[in-house]
Design a protein around this motif. Structure first.
Motif, PDB file in Angstrom:
ATOM      1  N   THR A 196       0.834  -1.210   0.000  1.00  0.00           N
ATOM      2  CA  THR A 196       0.000   0.000   0.000  1.00  0.00           C
ATOM      3  C   THR A 196       0.863   1.253   0.000  1.00  0.00           C
ATOM      4  N   LEU A 222      -7.651  -1.153  -0.553  1.00  0.00           N
ATOM      5  CA  LEU A 222      -6.465  -1.699  -1.205  1.00  0.00           C
ATOM      6  C   LEU A 222      -5.621  -2.579  -0.276  1.00  0.00           C
ATOM      7  N   PRO A 223      -5.415  -2.199   1.004  1.00  0.00           N
ATOM      8  CA  PRO A 223      -4.658  -3.101   1.892  1.00  0.00           C
ATOM      9  C   PRO A 223      -5.290  -4.479   2.037  1.00  0.00           C
TER      10      PRO A 223
END
Length: 251
Positions: A196, A222-223
């Motif tokens: 990330t 996203l993580p």
């Protein structure tokens, strides 16, 4: 005179015996040194052969993981582009699979590193991973990971926070279903954090961008994608590391 002769004879006999003993001792020492040299040579050759086999096996596993990472990157990135989740310059969209050339290379390298780290960390911690160690389970894990990526592009929520919470639950479910190890969870979090951070730096420098960013230039979910990807690649790496004589176990 007889006593003198007897004394000389006894002295010569003693000297002869001592000479024989010294010769025998030297012979034993020479043979011992020769045997030690042979044993050392054999052990050195065996160690060299074993080291070569281990290096070749490591290279083969790394190559397989690199190819897996490249394929997943091309497929999943294409899905994100088609759904307008990620945006690239127009010239990039005319390239192979509508993907920037550096994405498959970076993802392939990351997959090789993460996939090789998982079994190494298991060995270092002394906690061999035995949960669902078969290729059928690994294949299902890959399918779930692709499904999580598909959900990130297809599902519509009122806001990114709801989507992020949903994907976080799915990612934790993937880890619980196919991994359940402390090393897997820790490496998954580390992978998510570093990946990330790199994505944020790339977006900040204008390499590409996300639509509707809500978490420091990127999407807040996203993580979760990177975490589930790390667990998936780690399971592939663990399965590849299983020796031919080791049988997989199921819990």
């Amino acid at each position: 005179m007889p006593r003198l002769e007897e004394h000389c004879w006894s002295c010569s006999c003693s000297a002869s015996v001592k000479t024989q003993e010294l010769s025998s001792a030297r012979w034993v020492v020479c043979k011992t040194a020769e045997m030690m040299s042979i044993i050392t040579s054999v052990l050195s050759h065996a160690y060299g052969s074993l080291h070569s086999l281990q290096s070749a096996n490591l290279i083969r596993r790394g190559l397989v993981l690199f190819i897996v990472g490249v394929v997943l990157a091309l497929v999943l990135n294409l899905l994100q582009i088609q759904r307008n989740v990620t945006l690239f310059p127009e010239e990039v969209l005319d390239t192979l699979f509508s993907s920037a050339w550096w994405i498959p290379l970076c993802c392939g390298t990351a997959a090789a590193v993460v996939g090789l780290l998982y079994p190494c960390l298991d060995q270092h911690l002394g906690e061999p991973h035995k949960f669902k160690r078969e290729w059928a389970s690994v294949t299902r894990c890959i399918a779930v990971f692709v499904g999580i990526n598909h959900a990130s592009a297809k599902l519509d929520f009122a806001n990114n926070v709801q989507l992020s919470l949903t994907l976080a639950a799915l990612s934790l479910g993937l880890w619980w279903t196919f991994d359940r190890s402390r090393s897997g969870f820790g490496l998954g979090l580390t992978t998510a954090f570093l990946a990330t951070l790199i994505a944020q730096l790339l977006v900040y420098n204008g390499i590409y961008q996300y639509t509707s960013p809500d978490f420091l230039y990127v999407r807040s979910w996203l993580p979760c994608i990177f975490f589930s990807g790390g667990v998936t690649v780690g399971n592939i790496g663990r399965q590849l590391a299983i020796g031919s004589t080791e049988k997989p176990h199921n819990d």
